[in-house]
Design an enzyme around this catalytic site. Structure first.
Site, PDB file in Angstrom:
ATOM      1  N   ASN A 177     -68.672 -23.750  -9.381  1.00  0.00           N
ATOM      2  CA  ASN A 177     -68.272 -25.104  -8.929  1.00  0.00           C
ATOM      3  C   ASN A 177     -68.370 -26.150 -10.039  1.00  0.00           C
ATOM      4  OD1 ASN A 177     -69.242 -23.459  -6.704  1.00  0.00           O
ATOM      5  ND2 ASN A 177     -68.829 -25.235  -5.425  1.00  0.00           N
TER       6      ASN A 177
ATOM      7  N   VAL B 212     -68.296 -32.092  -3.326  1.00  0.00           N
ATOM      8  CA  VAL B 212     -68.579 -33.264  -4.166  1.00  0.00           C
ATOM      9  C   VAL B 212     -67.604 -34.395  -3.840  1.00  0.00           C
ATOM     10  CG1 VAL B 212     -68.643 -34.135  -6.535  1.00  0.00           C
ATOM     11  CG2 VAL B 212     -69.630 -31.905  -6.027  1.00  0.00           C
ATOM     12  N   SER B 213     -66.298 -34.066  -3.763  1.00  0.00           N
ATOM     13  CA  SER B 213     -65.321 -35.116  -3.460  1.00  0.00           C
ATOM     14  C   SER B 213     -65.517 -35.657  -2.042  1.00  0.00           C
ATOM     15  CB  SER B 213     -63.896 -34.600  -3.671  1.00  0.00           C
ATOM     16  OG  SER B 213     -63.765 -33.299  -3.164  1.00  0.00           O
ATOM     17  N   ASN B 214     -65.760 -34.762  -1.077  1.00  0.00           N
ATOM     18  CA  ASN B 214     -65.988 -35.226   0.295  1.00  0.00           C
ATOM     19  C   ASN B 214     -67.148 -36.214   0.361  1.00  0.00           C
ATOM     20  OD1 ASN B 214     -63.984 -33.737   1.458  1.00  0.00           O
ATOM     21  ND2 ASN B 214     -65.308 -32.554   2.813  1.00  0.00           N
TER      22      ASN B 214
ATOM     23  N   TYR C 149     -57.568 -15.751  -2.045  1.00  0.00           N
ATOM     24  CA  TYR C 149     -58.072 -16.306  -3.308  1.00  0.00           C
ATOM     25  C   TYR C 149     -58.995 -15.308  -4.009  1.00  0.00           C
ATOM     26  CZ  TYR C 149     -60.209 -19.781  -6.458  1.00  0.00           C
ATOM     27  OH  TYR C 149     -60.666 -20.481  -7.553  1.00  0.00           O
ATOM     28  N   ASP C 150     -60.007 -14.842  -3.259  1.00  0.00           N
ATOM     29  CA  ASP C 150     -61.026 -13.972  -3.875  1.00  0.00           C
ATOM     30  C   ASP C 150     -60.405 -12.675  -4.402  1.00  0.00           C
ATOM     31  OD1 ASP C 150     -62.447 -15.948  -2.614  1.00  0.00           O
ATOM     32  OD2 ASP C 150     -63.813 -14.632  -1.534  1.00  0.00           O
ATOM     33  N   GLU C 151     -59.614 -12.028  -3.538  1.00  0.00           N
ATOM     34  CA  GLU C 151     -59.042 -10.741  -3.940  1.00  0.00           C
ATOM     35  C   GLU C 151     -57.920 -10.939  -4.961  1.00  0.00           C
ATOM     36  OE1 GLU C 151     -60.653  -8.221  -3.443  1.00  0.00           O
ATOM     37  OE2 GLU C 151     -61.263  -7.904  -1.364  1.00  0.00           O
TER      38      GLU C 151
ATOM     39  N   ARG D  99     -75.241 -19.853  -4.313  1.00  0.00           N
ATOM     40  CA  ARG D  99     -74.436 -19.494  -5.475  1.00  0.00           C
ATOM     41  C   ARG D  99     -75.038 -20.162  -6.700  1.00  0.00           C
ATOM     42  NH1 ARG D  99     -69.049 -21.162  -4.683  1.00  0.00           N
ATOM     43  NH2 ARG D  99     -68.429 -19.351  -3.500  1.00  0.00           N
TER      44      ARG D  99
HETATM   45  P1  NAD Z   1     -56.280 -27.588  -9.365  1.00  0.00           P
HETATM   46  O1  NAD Z   1     -55.721 -27.268  -8.018  1.00  0.00           O
HETATM   47  O2  NAD Z   1     -56.582 -29.009  -9.683  1.00  0.00           O
HETATM   48  O3  NAD Z   1     -55.372 -27.007 -10.516  1.00  0.00           O
HETATM   49  C1  NAD Z   1     -54.549 -25.894 -10.376  1.00  0.00           C
HETATM   50  C2  NAD Z   1     -53.207 -26.261 -10.962  1.00  0.00           C
HETATM   51  O4  NAD Z   1     -52.338 -25.122 -10.876  1.00  0.00           O
HETATM   52  C3  NAD Z   1     -52.519 -27.408 -10.225  1.00  0.00           C
HETATM   53  O5  NAD Z   1     -52.039 -28.344 -11.139  1.00  0.00           O
HETATM   54  C4  NAD Z   1     -51.384 -26.702  -9.477  1.00  0.00           C
HETATM   55  O6  NAD Z   1     -50.278 -27.549  -9.231  1.00  0.00           O
HETATM   56  C5  NAD Z   1     -51.073 -25.563 -10.407  1.00  0.00           C
HETATM   57  N1  NAD Z   1     -50.434 -24.414  -9.753  1.00  0.00           N
HETATM   58  C6  NAD Z   1     -50.776 -23.832  -8.584  1.00  0.00           C
HETATM   59  N2  NAD Z   1     -49.964 -22.808  -8.335  1.00  0.00           N
HETATM   60  C7  NAD Z   1     -49.080 -22.724  -9.378  1.00  0.00           C
HETATM   61  C8  NAD Z   1     -48.003 -21.886  -9.680  1.00  0.00           C
HETATM   62  N3  NAD Z   1     -47.641 -20.890  -8.877  1.00  0.00           N
HETATM   63  N4  NAD Z   1     -47.323 -22.106 -10.829  1.00  0.00           N
HETATM   64  C9  NAD Z   1     -47.664 -23.138 -11.652  1.00  0.00           C
HETATM   65  N5  NAD Z   1     -48.680 -23.969 -11.410  1.00  0.00           N
HETATM   66  C10 NAD Z   1     -49.379 -23.768 -10.279  1.00  0.00           C
HETATM   67  O7  NAD Z   1     -57.601 -26.713  -9.515  1.00  0.00           O
HETATM   68  P2  NAD Z   1     -58.678 -26.683 -10.681  1.00  0.00           P
HETATM   69  O8  NAD Z   1     -59.977 -27.008 -10.058  1.00  0.00           O
HETATM   70  O9  NAD Z   1     -58.227 -27.440 -11.854  1.00  0.00           O
HETATM   71  O10 NAD Z   1     -58.683 -25.130 -11.008  1.00  0.00           O
HETATM   72  C11 NAD Z   1     -58.047 -24.587 -12.160  1.00  0.00           C
HETATM   73  C12 NAD Z   1     -58.332 -23.106 -12.235  1.00  0.00           C
HETATM   74  O11 NAD Z   1     -59.740 -22.886 -12.334  1.00  0.00           O
HETATM   75  C13 NAD Z   1     -57.851 -22.317 -11.015  1.00  0.00           C
HETATM   76  O12 NAD Z   1     -57.334 -21.088 -11.448  1.00  0.00           O
HETATM   77  C14 NAD Z   1     -59.103 -22.108 -10.222  1.00  0.00           C
HETATM   78  O13 NAD Z   1     -59.029 -20.929  -9.451  1.00  0.00           O
HETATM   79  C15 NAD Z   1     -60.154 -22.010 -11.310  1.00  0.00           C
HETATM   80  N6  NAD Z   1     -61.487 -22.384 -10.817  1.00  0.00           N
HETATM   81  C16 NAD Z   1     -61.815 -23.699 -10.607  1.00  0.00           C
HETATM   82  C17 NAD Z   1     -63.090 -24.026 -10.136  1.00  0.00           C
HETATM   83  C18 NAD Z   1     -63.527 -25.451  -9.909  1.00  0.00           C
HETATM   84  O14 NAD Z   1     -64.690 -25.670  -9.544  1.00  0.00           O
HETATM   85  N7  NAD Z   1     -62.680 -26.453 -10.099  1.00  0.00           N
HETATM   86  C19 NAD Z   1     -64.008 -23.005  -9.866  1.00  0.00           C
HETATM   87  C20 NAD Z   1     -63.620 -21.677 -10.072  1.00  0.00           C
HETATM   88  C21 NAD Z   1     -62.368 -21.383 -10.565  1.00  0.00           C
HETATM   89  N1  UDP Z   2     -69.697 -28.495   2.394  1.00  0.00           N
HETATM   90  C1  UDP Z   2     -70.358 -29.410   3.182  1.00  0.00           C
HETATM   91  N2  UDP Z   2     -69.688 -30.534   3.545  1.00  0.00           N
HETATM   92  C2  UDP Z   2     -68.433 -30.819   3.125  1.00  0.00           C
HETATM   93  C3  UDP Z   2     -67.762 -29.879   2.301  1.00  0.00           C
HETATM   94  C4  UDP Z   2     -68.431 -28.724   1.966  1.00  0.00           C
HETATM   95  O1  UDP Z   2     -71.526 -29.212   3.572  1.00  0.00           O
HETATM   96  O2  UDP Z   2     -67.907 -31.880   3.486  1.00  0.00           O
HETATM   97  C5  UDP Z   2     -70.419 -27.273   1.983  1.00  0.00           C
HETATM   98  C6  UDP Z   2     -69.647 -25.988   2.170  1.00  0.00           C
HETATM   99  O3  UDP Z   2     -69.837 -25.464   3.461  1.00  0.00           O
HETATM  100  C7  UDP Z   2     -70.276 -25.107   1.101  1.00  0.00           C
HETATM  101  C8  UDP Z   2     -70.650 -26.087  -0.008  1.00  0.00           C
HETATM  102  O4  UDP Z   2     -70.640 -27.372   0.603  1.00  0.00           O
HETATM  103  O5  UDP Z   2     -71.444 -24.490   1.586  1.00  0.00           O
HETATM  104  C9  UDP Z   2     -69.686 -26.072  -1.170  1.00  0.00           C
HETATM  105  O6  UDP Z   2     -68.367 -26.159  -0.651  1.00  0.00           O
HETATM  106  P1  UDP Z   2     -67.083 -26.278  -1.561  1.00  0.00           P
HETATM  107  O7  UDP Z   2     -65.909 -26.108  -0.673  1.00  0.00           O
HETATM  108  O8  UDP Z   2     -67.180 -27.494  -2.375  1.00  0.00           O
HETATM  109  O9  UDP Z   2     -67.211 -25.063  -2.581  1.00  0.00           O
HETATM  110  P2  UDP Z   2     -67.427 -23.487  -2.416  1.00  0.00           P
HETATM  111  O10 UDP Z   2     -67.769 -23.129  -1.007  1.00  0.00           O
HETATM  112  O11 UDP Z   2     -66.155 -22.896  -2.890  1.00  0.00           O
HETATM  113  O12 UDP Z   2     -68.566 -23.239  -3.327  1.00  0.00           O
END
Ligand code: NAD
Ligand code: UDP
Ligand code: UDP
Length: 319
Positions: free
Chosen positions: A178, A192-194, A149-151, A281
């Site tokens: 986030n 958040v969802s958890n 993901y990161d790279e 972060r």
């Molecule tokens: P999400 O998983 O809900 O949405 C991603 C969408 O992309 C999904 O609908 C998935 O089906 C679609 N998808 C995945 N691979 C695909 C492919 N190969 N071709 C077509 N569609 C594809 O995630 P999100 O939280 O809505 O994230 C959206 C974007 O924002 C992502 O690029 C993510 O990396 C970036 N982002 C999100 C957050 C966050 O906190 N939600 C933080 C940083 C970056």
């Molecule tokens: N985290 C936690 N309990 C959970 C899920 C996540 O304590 O049930 C922590 C996790 O280790 C991280 C932070 O919450 O330090 C945010 O995690 P998340 O996966 O939401 O986002 P990211 O690490 O990508 O910022």
């Protein structure tokens, strides 16, 4: 060509959490929206309410394959965003970021369209400076479980800036921190969802590590406002630009706020910290503030309310 009435806007990953909110916003603003998604993590439920709108079109498509359509602007969001999802098939995750970026940039180049990239705070890795300004180059493990993901996202940024340098493309790169809100995935393991699902079910709230690590949480409406402002900023402004809410919370604080807002008496339990989990972060959003006057307006305690309502409804449907 000029498009005085409606812009035709492509949103990749439009059936996902952020993408569905973006599609909704662009339709509200009077644009013609083409949503493409392969439904890996996105769902039709997220956009079902848009399907009757004549200016909304849905196409099942994977961005790792070429796409020939005619649009004026492109928002490239397609990519699984949570570790649980992006680690299911890490090679596909890198392909989605890298091949997806190449295809969408190729499309933008042919159309001379403006293109936005959903990058991420993960490009900073486990940051050695805090908060992170855009000029910080990051501290990323290139071979760990998060690297796909990161790279992948780092390489996508490289491609965006090379297409700009080499082909003069108009690019906009947002580094998203986030974000939370309705339509988050209930099972994606994000904090958040958890915490909300655990609190609503009366199950133990799982803190990883000692729970003192911090994160900054941005409400989805604030973020989408930032996307639109970034896209509308002058062509000379490319980013990368941080987008997130600078308010910083420890995971223990978040657990307590969620317990409070849900009225839950779930106990807190401690679990092992995942590999490469960043300690802190927090976005430095001075660039977004000065370039296009953006900053979040929704405090965590306020944005969590509609988010909790969304999960309550979802859990009721699943009973
Ligand atoms: P999400 O998983 O809900 O949405 C991603 C969408 O992309 C999904 O609908 C998935 O089906 C679609 N998808 C995945 N691979 C695909 C492919 N190969 N071709 C077509 N569609 C594809 O995630 P999100 O939280 O809505 O994230 C959206 C974007 O924002 C992502 O690029 C993510 O990396 C970036 N982002 C999100 C957050 C966050 O906190 N939600 C933080 C940083 C970056
Ligand atoms: N985290 C936690 N309990 C959970 C899920 C996540 O304590 O049930 C922590 C996790 O280790 C991280 C932070 O919450 O330090 C945010 O995690 P998340 O996966 O939401 O986002 P990211 O690490 O990508 O910022
Ligand atoms: N591409 C696409 N739609 C288009 C134009 C290009 O999907 O309308 C894809 C195509 O697969 C190509 C990639 O974008 O491989 C990169 O395009 P570019 O023109 O930069 O490079 P080239 O065609 O020379 O590989």
């Amino acid at each position: 060509m000029s498009y005085p009435l409606r812009k035709r806007i492509l949103v990749t990953g439009g059936a996902g959490f952020l993408g569905s909110h973006l599609c909704e916003r662009l339709l509200t603003d009077g644009h013609d929206v083409l949503c493409i998604d392969n439904f890996f993590t996105g769902t039709k439920d997220n956009i079902a309410h848009l399907l009757d709108n004549p200016y909304f079109e849905l196409l099942r498509h994977d961005v790792t394959f070429p796409l020939y359509v005619e649009v004026d602007e492109i928002y490239n969001l397609a990519c699984p965003a949570s570790p649980i999802h992006y680690q299911v098939d890490p090679v596909q995750t890198t392909k989605t970021s890298v091949h997806g970026a190449i295809n969408m940039l190729g499309l933008a180049k042919r159309l001379k369209a403006k293109i936005f990239q959903a990058s991420t705070s993960e490009v900073y890795g486990d940051p050695a400076i805090h908060p992170q300004p855009e000029h910080y180059w990051g501290n990323v493990n290139p071979i760990g479980p998060r690297s796909c993901y990161d790279e992948g996202k780092r390489c996508a940024e490289t491609l965006f800036f090379d297409y700009r340098r080499q082909h003069g493309l108009r690019v906009k790169v947002a580094r998203i921190f986030n974000t939370y809100g309705p339509r988050m995935h209930p099972n994606d393991g994000r904090v958040v969802s958890n915490f909300i699902v655990q609190a609503l079910r009366g199950e133990p709230i799982t803190l990883y590590g000692d729970g003192t690590q911090t994160r900054s949480f941005c409400y989805v409406d604030d973020l989408i406002e930032g996307f639109v402002r970034l896209m509308d900023s002058p062509d000379s402004f490319t980013g990368p630009v941080n987008m997130g809410n600078p308010g910083e919370f420890t995971m223990i604080e978040l657990a307590e706020i969620v317990r409070d807002l849900t009225g839950s008496s779930s106990p807190l339990v401690y679990k092992t910290l995942p590999t490469d989990d960043p300690k802190h972060r927090q976005p430095d959003i001075r660039t977004a503030r000065s370039a296009f006057g953006w900053e979040p307006t929704v405090p965590l305690q306020v944005g969590l309310k509609p988010t909790i309502e969304y999960f309550e409804q979802l859990l009721r449907q699943r009973l």
